[in-house]
Design an enzyme around this catalytic site. Structure first.
Site, short mmCIF file in Angstrom:
data_model
loop_
_atom_site.label_atom_id
_atom_site.label_comp_id
_atom_site.label_asym_id
_atom_site.label_seq_id
_atom_site.Cartn_x
_atom_site.Cartn_y
_atom_site.Cartn_z
N CYS A 7 0.86 -1.18 0.00
CA CYS A 7 0.00 0.00 0.00
C CYS A 7 0.90 1.24 0.00
O CYS A 7 2.05 1.15 -0.42
CB CYS A 7 -0.98 -0.02 1.18
SG CYS A 7 -0.24 0.20 2.80
N ARG A 13 -3.57 -0.59 5.50
CA ARG A 13 -4.09 -1.68 4.67
C ARG A 13 -3.15 -2.85 4.51
O ARG A 13 -3.54 -4.01 4.71
CB ARG A 13 -4.50 -1.16 3.29
CG ARG A 13 -5.69 -0.23 3.35
CD ARG A 13 -5.93 0.45 2.04
NE ARG A 13 -4.86 1.42 1.78
CZ ARG A 13 -4.76 2.14 0.68
NH1 ARG A 13 -5.66 1.99 -0.28
NH2 ARG A 13 -3.79 3.02 0.53
N ASP A 110 -8.29 3.66 1.12
CA ASP A 110 -7.43 3.96 2.26
C ASP A 110 -8.27 4.45 3.45
O ASP A 110 -8.96 5.46 3.34
CB ASP A 110 -6.41 5.03 1.86
CG ASP A 110 -5.28 5.18 2.85
OD1 ASP A 110 -5.34 4.57 3.95
OD2 ASP A 110 -4.33 5.90 2.53
#
Length: 141
Positions: A7, A13, A110
């Site tokens: 990420c 994440r 996100d």
């Protein structure tokens, strides 16, 4: 096999996805698969986001020891699967020389800066997407 979840900052994440994948692989008895996470824009090492830690603890996963780390170019040839959170992460990996055939996109927004509920939603979306990924890429037994 090595799987690397990628990420942006490696605080939300990708560490959540890596931890979920480790748990699922452990339940399948697949200790032959190495799972890690990294970020494309890491300035740390920083801990996982506090809401990521809290959301994951609710499902029995501890992220308190996680520290963010950047993707290293020497990992590119030794990683079988790069699991990107978004198409833009996949594009960055492709630009770095990763074959598109070794990139899988989860499409998870996100949660950074969001509420605990936003992190819970990201966790659940990641869990479902990781299930799908593992079913598609693991060899049938």
């Amino acid at each position: 096999m090595k799987i690397l979840f990628v990420c942006t900052g490696n605080t939300c994440r990708s560490p959540m996805a890596a931890a979920i994948a480790r748990q699922k692989l452990s339940q399948l008895g697949r200790d032959d698969i190495q799972v890690d996470s990294a970020g494309l824009a890491v300035f740390g090492p920083d801990p996982a986001a506090s809401y990521a830690i809290e959301a994951m603890s609710e499902i029995g996963i501890d992220l308190t020891d996680h520290r963010s780390r950047p993707l290293q170019f020497d990992e590119l040839p030794t990683t079988d699967w790069f699991v990107a959170m978004t198409p833009s992460h996949a594009a960055a990996l492709s630009s770095a020389g990763v074959s598109p055939g070794h990139i899988y996109v989860l499409n998870v927004p996100d949660p950074f800066g969001g509420s605990l509920e936003v992190y819970r939603q990201a966790r659940d979306q990641i869990s479902t997407a990781v299930d799908r990924f593992l079913k598609e890429v693991l060899p049938c037994e």
